[in-house]
Design a protein around this motif. Structure first.
Motif, mmCIF file in Angstrom:
data_model
loop_
_atom_site.group_PDB
_atom_site.id
_atom_site.type_symbol
_atom_site.label_atom_id
_atom_site.label_comp_id
_atom_site.label_asym_id
_atom_site.label_seq_id
_atom_site.Cartn_x
_atom_site.Cartn_y
_atom_site.Cartn_z
ATOM 1 N N LYS A 146 -65.386 77.511 -30.844
ATOM 2 C CA LYS A 146 -64.094 77.056 -30.333
ATOM 3 C C LYS A 146 -63.584 78.004 -29.242
ATOM 4 N N GLY A 147 -63.723 79.295 -29.488
ATOM 5 C CA GLY A 147 -63.280 80.282 -28.497
ATOM 6 C C GLY A 147 -64.047 80.135 -27.188
ATOM 7 N N ALA A 148 -65.357 79.945 -27.294
ATOM 8 C CA ALA A 148 -66.182 79.796 -26.091
ATOM 9 C C ALA A 148 -65.771 78.545 -25.323
ATOM 10 N N SER A 149 -65.464 77.491 -26.072
ATOM 11 C CA SER A 149 -65.020 76.257 -25.436
ATOM 12 C C SER A 149 -63.662 76.472 -24.751
ATOM 13 N N ILE A 150 -62.774 77.187 -25.402
ATOM 14 C CA ILE A 150 -61.449 77.435 -24.815
ATOM 15 C C ILE A 150 -61.566 78.161 -23.469
ATOM 16 N N VAL A 151 -62.455 79.164 -23.372
ATOM 17 C CA VAL A 151 -62.532 79.915 -22.116
ATOM 18 C C VAL A 151 -63.416 79.232 -21.076
ATOM 19 N N LYS A 197 -55.235 73.365 -38.053
ATOM 20 C CA LYS A 197 -56.206 74.211 -37.352
ATOM 21 C C LYS A 197 -56.664 73.574 -36.044
ATOM 22 N N ASP A 198 -56.610 72.236 -35.964
ATOM 23 C CA ASP A 198 -57.083 71.547 -34.766
ATOM 24 C C ASP A 198 -55.982 71.357 -33.726
ATOM 25 N N TRP A 199 -54.831 71.969 -33.978
ATOM 26 C CA TRP A 199 -53.692 71.884 -33.054
ATOM 27 C C TRP A 199 -53.385 73.245 -32.438
ATOM 28 N N GLN A 200 -54.257 74.207 -32.625
ATOM 29 C CA GLN A 200 -53.947 75.574 -32.194
ATOM 30 C C GLN A 200 -55.220 76.330 -31.866
ATOM 31 N N ILE A 201 -55.067 77.557 -31.383
ATOM 32 C CA ILE A 201 -56.231 78.364 -30.994
ATOM 33 C C ILE A 201 -56.970 78.869 -32.227
ATOM 34 N N ALA A 202 -56.242 79.491 -33.142
ATOM 35 C CA ALA A 202 -56.870 80.165 -34.277
ATOM 36 C C ALA A 202 -57.153 79.188 -35.411
ATOM 37 N N LEU A 203 -57.977 79.631 -36.344
ATOM 38 C CA LEU A 203 -58.111 78.897 -37.596
ATOM 39 C C LEU A 203 -56.927 79.263 -38.501
ATOM 40 N N SER A 204 -56.769 80.543 -38.768
ATOM 41 C CA SER A 204 -55.719 80.962 -39.703
ATOM 42 C C SER A 204 -54.337 80.763 -39.086
ATOM 43 N N ALA A 259 -49.158 77.605 -26.624
ATOM 44 C CA ALA A 259 -48.896 76.186 -26.382
ATOM 45 C C ALA A 259 -49.491 75.759 -25.048
ATOM 46 N N VAL A 260 -49.351 76.627 -24.053
ATOM 47 C CA VAL A 260 -49.858 76.317 -22.718
ATOM 48 C C VAL A 260 -51.387 76.300 -22.716
ATOM 49 N N VAL A 261 -52.004 77.279 -23.373
ATOM 50 C CA VAL A 261 -53.471 77.323 -23.433
ATOM 51 C C VAL A 261 -54.002 76.066 -24.120
ATOM 52 N N CYS A 262 -53.379 75.675 -25.231
ATOM 53 C CA CYS A 262 -53.869 74.497 -25.967
ATOM 54 C C CYS A 262 -53.710 73.220 -25.157
ATOM 55 N N THR A 263 -52.589 73.053 -24.485
ATOM 56 C CA THR A 263 -52.392 71.831 -23.709
ATOM 57 C C THR A 263 -53.259 71.845 -22.452
#
Lengths: 494, 494
Positions: B198-203, A355-362, A160-164
């Motif tokens: 997406k991962g590259a963008s996150i980091v 999928k657009d609200w979180q880190i992973a796809l799955s 949650a922290v990473v996404c925000t």
């Protein structure tokens, strides 16, 4: 249930599924019946299980009965038993019959609802339960879907922290350009969970731009507006850009409470993102008497809490709400061809693709788990669950305070009591060693498991009440155990 | 199993746990018996379930029987049935009796093994099963714990990618300083999963430094050394720093295979991190005839694959191996006071704390799930499982190729067949529309669910064989369905 001839391998045959799964249910029921007979903290030497198991996977399969025998013999003794009624360490991780049922439904249906089409009901049920939870916690309208915000179920607060953080970062960089990343500054207190610093580091905030603000006993170790404002002003004066303030309601070390409304005003003034981390104590906010700690939440951009801690929801489940979902989906969206919906595009405008609200796809179908918990126990049942633990912690705080050899180091806010043994006329250094030895003796007994924290150079023992099977007699026994070990240590001249 | 009076709420009473859990097991067994009677892709209008459910959580709890009735009535019709034997969309998400048993044990024991002490056996079993898996896949010694590397179980490939990107980034920034983040460049192909970008963008990699390299039919849409080397040399000439190359074995769109050994040599030459994403096709590498695709893996820094796709392991489970775990733990370690182990520090040197190998602090006991799968089916059973699907896909590829109205667009590598309807004398634009309509008609029938991809402007239908209950008759039926809908479309003058 013998080993499988290859040609007959039917890994999801309904009849053998029912038989083997029932055997696991019975195994677990027996485990719960006997969980208090194991040492709570595993009494295991490093490498024990690695030496026990073969170096390679078996070539041929085995029966479920034999596998369960091995779990009993090889696995159970090496566990630290989080479901023991005498587990008082860290924070609780509640298992429950309803949480387990929900987890079974999630694992059994085994859908992967990354986009709406991939399982419409999984997406919509998630929207419903996060709105239900927002109402139960008394969150402002702006965090509900019906209020223009919305929630999502993650696996952890860190996610949650990473996404925000990524949302706040990309919102800022859309104005500054990517080189602005070197100027972004984030703020937390010396009580904030380590997860926040890790999250900031993951999204590329320069380590030098991570401010750890000092708290003190005066504010009960809560973060106040004055100190945040001063830090922000210093950074602005140096040409830096204040990005994100993390406020915590119920810190891990001490259960401290940051001043949400005060911090919210500061965040608004400087245009920084305000996140409220209520991972543990958020559950208490379903009781009206604890909702005051979230006062001012309408000034925040996001808020998270973990039903997998103290809300009878088996691992894992973290609710994250955001006031403006577009900021998050702008940072986290992907739209590859293989996920597009043929023939259904027209109706998609109204739907959410998580999928657009979180880190992973799955993702897992966690919504059904939280839904079963809420359906099975109801809001009234959940409030009773929370209040029962608070009452036990109140009792424990009371007896500790009443015993002149002990002291409560920080006033209790929820179900966490922070205390230490404090014999008169003992030097500070000796007191620290004494409490360290006391904790080690308690945990080595196998009769309870507690952890510690250090504040203002004081080594404090943490007793977090909250186990699904913890009753008053277990808290009493923990107190007797502490006194017994304290007596031993004092008698042997510590 | 009636509603609960508050004072009697015992959320983990072993007897009611056994009774209610057995009811869920029976419910799921019935679901598997009838799963092929539902439309595979949900035939639901947006908002249906949201309108069906009350606006607020119930105040009082309900019985498990009534909750299961509601699951039957309200939830099942809104699912897209990933466990249907006629689910051929995306990639499979295998459920199995053993995977479910492992998930039950994980959820029931409900330990949170973030550090070794928090459940020693959970950490050590994870080390054992990732080493087992590394051996089964024929991975080089350097990815085994005994070879100085090691593995971890994540929830998704995206998490694995984020963690390894953060490791590579911080290794580079330790030399460049944090401002060097603006110079870091990552490389992937136009077939690489969107998760990587997406991962590259996150980091925090600048979006302008993300290179999407063009592949073509000549290499079967696999990434080759030449094109990567050229891109890297251009970037080096511009003063940028090549950071990370993502190679895929079995891409999502087409099942394409990047040339691991070639890419490994390039990565070594320029000191870039090489990751191998074998999320889907990694499972096939347990069969010696498919291990060649991982040839050169000893030149990689990390490799990941998802047992939750095609390895009978219910969601979620992703194996990540790294050759040098220190690079990852340097980027992801935290050491807060509340997680330190009192009285056990001396023996900790030999242990792994998996919190430092992943994004989150908390984690589930996934190792027991993968262990039960391997124990129950054995390596031989798993190979039979993989080969059965490959044989069915071979048959399907063969009949498509033999029908003159259809064409196989890209040669099949594993269990994914990419094809399209291609009537003679039809314009390209019309062919695209025709296949789009064909896919929509197939999915709307409810008798199968497939997805699509676009390559070189061709709209291709993907049929991914791999369901736990999929038998030859289901693949035959899917082919009959395709022909039937193709006939309808051609007859109505498309």
């Amino acid at each position: 249930m013998g080993s499988l001839p290859l040609e007959a391998m039917m890994p999801l045959n309904p009849d053998s599924f029912a038989g083997e799964s029932s055997a696991v249910v019975d195994f677990l029921a027996d485990y719960y019946r006997n969980v208090d007979k194991y040492p709570v903290m595993a009494n295991t030497q490093p490498g024990t299980i690695r030496k026990l198991l073969p170096e390679a996977a078996p070539e041929l399969g085995d029966s479920m009965d034999r596998i369960l025998d091995d779990v009993q013999r090889d696995i159970l003794p090496g566990l630290t038993h989080w479901q023991s009624p005498s587990f008082f360490a860290y924070f609780p991780a509640n298992a429950s019959t309803a949480g387990f049922a929900g987890e079974m439904l999630s694992a059994g249906l085994n859908v992967v609802p990354f986009v709406w089409t991939a399982s419409p009901v999984a997406t919509e049920l998630e929207q419903v339960v996060v709105d239900w939870m927002a109402s139960l916690l008394g969150l402002p309208e702006r965090f509900h879907f019906k209020g223009g915000g919305g929630g999502v179920l993650h696996g952890s607060t860190c996610e949650a922290v990473v996404c925000t953080l990524a949302a706040a970062r990309d919102r800022a960089l859309s104005k500054l350009g990517h080189e602005g990343i070197l100027k972004l500054v984030v703020y937390a207190s010396d009580q904030t969970h380590a997860t926040f610093q890790k999250g900031a580091s993951i999204v590329g905030i320069p380590p030098a731009n991570f401010r750890i603000l000092r708290t003190s006993a005066n504010s009960g170790y809560g973060l106040t507006a004055t100190i945040v404002q001063r830090a922000i002003e210093e950074d602005v004066a140096r040409g830096l850009v204040p990005l994100y303030v993390c406020a915590t309601v119920g810190t891990t070390g001490l259960g401290a409470i940051d001043r949400v409304r005060e911090l919210g005003h500061v965040a608004r003034r400087y245009g920084t993102w305000l996140h409220i981390d209520a991972a543990y104590a958020g559950s208490a906010a379903i009781c009206p008497e604890f909702q005051g700690h979230l006062d001012g939440a309408e000034l925040a951009d996001s808020l998270s809490m973990n039903p997998h801690k103290w809300f009878l929801t088996n691992m894992d489940c973290c609710c994250l709400w955001v006031a403006n979902p577009t900021t998050m989906t702008d940072a986290l969206s992907t739209d590859p061809e293989y996920l597009k919906n043929v023939g259904t595009t027209s109706k998609m405008a109204e739907t959410v693709d998580y999928k657009d609200w979180q880190i992973a796809l799955s993702r897992r179908f966690r919504a059904i788990k939280l839904w079963v918990v809420l359906r099975r126990y109801g809001a009234a049942g959940m409030r009773a669950h929370i209040r029962r633990h608070i009452q036990m912690a109140e009792w424990f705080e009371h007896v500790v305070a009443a015993d002149e050899r002990f002291e409560v180091v920080v006033p209790r806010n929820f179900s966490l009591v922070c205390f230490r043994l404090r014999p008169r006329f003992m030097a500070d250094k000796a007191v620290e060693a004494l409490n360290c030895d006391l904790l080690a003796a308690v945990n080595a007994s196998g009769r309870a498991f507690m952890t510690h924290f250090v504040v203002d150079d004081k080594f404090v023992i943490r007793l977090a009440v909250g186990g699904s099977m913890t009753e008053m007699r277990h808290v009493r026994a923990a107190w007797e155990l502490l006194k017994e070990k304290a007596n031993d240590l004092i008698a042997t001249g510590c």
